[in-house]
Structures are given as structure tokens and as C-alpha cells.
Design a protein around this motif. Sequence first.
Motif, mmCIF file in Angstrom:
data_model
loop_
_atom_site.group_PDB
_atom_site.id
_atom_site.type_symbol
_atom_site.label_atom_id
_atom_site.label_comp_id
_atom_site.label_asym_id
_atom_site.label_seq_id
_atom_site.Cartn_x
_atom_site.Cartn_y
_atom_site.Cartn_z
ATOM 1 N N THR A 180 -98.022 117.430 -32.023
ATOM 2 C CA THR A 180 -98.562 118.420 -32.965
ATOM 3 C C THR A 180 -99.604 119.333 -32.331
ATOM 4 O O THR A 180 -100.057 120.278 -32.975
ATOM 5 N N PHE A 181 -99.981 119.072 -31.077
ATOM 6 C CA PHE A 181 -101.027 119.861 -30.430
ATOM 7 C C PHE A 181 -100.498 121.246 -30.050
ATOM 8 O O PHE A 181 -99.306 121.418 -29.791
ATOM 9 N N LYS A 182 -101.381 122.211 -29.996
ATOM 10 C CA LYS A 182 -100.986 123.599 -29.732
ATOM 11 C C LYS A 182 -100.418 123.801 -28.332
ATOM 12 O O LYS A 182 -99.656 124.743 -28.106
ATOM 13 N N ASN A 183 -100.789 122.933 -27.385
ATOM 14 C CA ASN A 183 -100.321 123.097 -25.997
ATOM 15 C C ASN A 183 -99.115 122.205 -25.678
ATOM 16 O O ASN A 183 -98.802 121.964 -24.516
ATOM 17 N N ALA A 184 -98.420 121.746 -26.703
ATOM 18 C CA ALA A 184 -97.334 120.759 -26.519
ATOM 19 C C ALA A 184 -95.979 121.419 -26.299
ATOM 20 O O ALA A 184 -94.988 121.028 -26.901
ATOM 21 N N ARG A 185 -95.907 122.398 -25.418
ATOM 22 C CA ARG A 185 -94.662 123.151 -25.262
ATOM 23 C C ARG A 185 -93.499 122.292 -24.767
ATOM 24 O O ARG A 185 -92.401 122.328 -25.317
ATOM 25 N N SER A 186 -93.716 121.508 -23.721
ATOM 26 C CA SER A 186 -92.646 120.675 -23.178
ATOM 27 C C SER A 186 -92.211 119.619 -24.183
ATOM 28 O O SER A 186 -91.011 119.379 -24.372
ATOM 29 N N LEU A 208 -105.494 109.939 -29.973
ATOM 30 C CA LEU A 208 -104.548 111.050 -30.130
ATOM 31 C C LEU A 208 -104.173 111.352 -31.585
ATOM 32 O O LEU A 208 -103.002 111.512 -31.928
ATOM 33 N N ALA A 209 -105.164 111.443 -32.430
ATOM 34 C CA ALA A 209 -104.893 111.794 -33.831
ATOM 35 C C ALA A 209 -104.189 113.145 -33.907
ATOM 36 O O ALA A 209 -104.549 114.093 -33.191
ATOM 37 N N PRO A 210 -103.170 113.275 -34.738
ATOM 38 C CA PRO A 210 -102.403 114.521 -34.830
ATOM 39 C C PRO A 210 -103.134 115.597 -35.623
ATOM 40 O O PRO A 210 -104.080 115.305 -36.371
ATOM 41 N N GLU A 211 -102.683 116.839 -35.443
ATOM 42 C CA GLU A 211 -103.113 117.889 -36.367
ATOM 43 C C GLU A 211 -102.537 117.543 -37.744
ATOM 44 O O GLU A 211 -101.431 117.013 -37.815
ATOM 45 N N PRO A 212 -103.243 117.730 -38.821
ATOM 46 C CA PRO A 212 -104.513 118.446 -38.968
ATOM 47 C C PRO A 212 -105.749 117.549 -38.959
ATOM 48 O O PRO A 212 -106.817 117.977 -39.409
ATOM 49 N N VAL A 213 -105.634 116.306 -38.458
ATOM 50 C CA VAL A 213 -106.783 115.396 -38.451
ATOM 51 C C VAL A 213 -107.248 115.117 -37.021
ATOM 52 O O VAL A 213 -107.908 114.118 -36.762
ATOM 53 N N PRO A 224 -96.928 110.177 -41.057
ATOM 54 C CA PRO A 224 -96.250 111.276 -41.766
ATOM 55 C C PRO A 224 -96.479 112.652 -41.154
ATOM 56 O O PRO A 224 -95.595 113.517 -41.233
ATOM 57 N N HIS A 225 -97.631 112.890 -40.533
ATOM 58 C CA HIS A 225 -97.885 114.182 -39.877
ATOM 59 C C HIS A 225 -96.913 114.393 -38.713
ATOM 60 O O HIS A 225 -96.427 115.507 -38.485
ATOM 61 N N ILE A 226 -96.636 113.311 -37.986
ATOM 62 C CA ILE A 226 -95.729 113.399 -36.833
ATOM 63 C C ILE A 226 -94.290 113.594 -37.305
ATOM 64 O O ILE A 226 -93.547 114.402 -36.743
ATOM 65 N N VAL A 227 -93.924 112.873 -38.349
ATOM 66 C CA VAL A 227 -92.585 113.021 -38.926
ATOM 67 C C VAL A 227 -92.375 114.445 -39.440
ATOM 68 O O VAL A 227 -91.302 115.037 -39.254
#
Length: 257
Positions: A180-186, A208-213, A224-227
Motif C-alpha cells: 500500500t506504500f506510495k513507492n511500491a511500484r515493483s 509495516l502498518a499499511p496505509e491509511p494507518v 482488510p486494508h491489504i485485501v
Amino acid sequence: MYIDTHCHLDDEKLKNDLENVVNGFLAAGVERVIDIGCDEASSLLVKEQAEKFPCVYFAAGFHPMDIERYDAKAEETIIGLLKHEKCVAMGEIGLDYYWKKDNKEDQKEKFARQIEIAYENKLPINVHVRDATGDALEILKQNKSKLAYGGVMHCFSGSREIAAEMLKLGMYISFGGTLTFKNARSALEVAAFVPDDMLLTETDSPYLAPEPVRGTVNTPKNIPHIVKKLAALRKTDEEKIAENVMRNAKTLFYKLK
């Protein structure tokens, strides 16, 4: 509906409030978690946590950062834990050249040894790799005959090409908060590429908490954020992703109920 296939409930940030952590992820719909050991002591602790909570299963093994404590006694303890009814995998095992560069040969030796132990105990492996993709892939290829029970590339951060090589070896690919990170292109490219039946989700809590937390202490309730991110990338709905992941987890980690 959801499963977290890789978390560390034994961590100081979670273990002292474990009742609330468990209640929190159950309320978020996370029905199962796999609590991951990193050495002898943590593997014993995650076993105790799994015995206390029906929704918690565990994996036992030595993380590459902790192999200085790997000896014959510790190995005997781990082998005993693998026979436990709620131990679903050998792990967290692998290679880490980011933090440790002076013991590469020892890391490779212990990685290969733990793959062998997993095979002897008819369990999948949970693999950590950081800045060591080439050596990790080579060891997995050399031990292909011992991957009969499969495995998972935890918190995968490699390229699509490396993912394809891992898939050929029967390794599942797992995604966590970094997706979910902004730099996660690959990672975004790989997450769209992995077949439905080889996809897993995790949090690697409390990290490594996901966005938006992002920036908070991570717990399995954030699955659920990752899903949601996976569903958007794969142009499908969240329920389908969650169902696929749960099915895949029960196929790979066959002791899961």
C-alpha cells in the motif's frame, strides 16, 4: 473471512496486550492468524499463544538474524515444536544480507538445513529474504526435491521475474502493508501478476502498518486494508480476494482448521 499468514504476536509491542489485540482482529473479520517464531525462545512463546487462542496457529524456526543462537539443542526444540498440532510451517527462515553481511555462509547453511527439516516433518516453509535474492533462489532450486510441501515468500518485494521463478518452485507469494506504500511500484506489478491460487496476505505485525494507518503499531486487524489494495490492483472485489487467500492458506498450511 480474512487470514493473516505472518505476524509476530510475541513482539513486545503486542504480547502484553494480547487479549485486546486478538479481540480487535476478530472484530475486523480476521478469523485466523499464523504467529511466527524467529528463534528457540520466540518459537516456544508463539506455541503458547497458539495454545491459548483457538484462532492462532504458529510456525517455528530460526530467522537469519538470529542464527547465532542456532545449535543442536535449539534445533531439537524446533523439531519438537514442528510436531505440534497447531504448528503449520517451518519459519521464519531465509537469508538477510541487509543487516548481516559477515555470516553469509552460515546463513546459507542454516537456511538449507531448515528446508531439510521442514521436508522431514512434512511442513511448508515460511521464507524471509532481504538483499539476498540470488542466493535464496539458488538454495531453493538446489533443494527443489525438498519443497514437496511448498512454502511462501513472506512479504515479497522482488521483481516479477523473480516471482515467476519462485512460482515455478511451488512457492506462494505473500503481500503485506508495503503493497500500500506510495513507492511500491515493483510490488504492485507482482501483485497483479501472481495467480489467484498462489496468493497470500499478511501484516508482519507489529511492523509495516499499511496505509491509511502507516506509522502506527501494526496488528492483524489491518489485513482488510491489504485485501482492499489487492482487489483494486486485480480488478476484482475484496470478498473474492479474501476467499481465494483463505482457500490458499488452508491448502498450503494444511493443519489449519
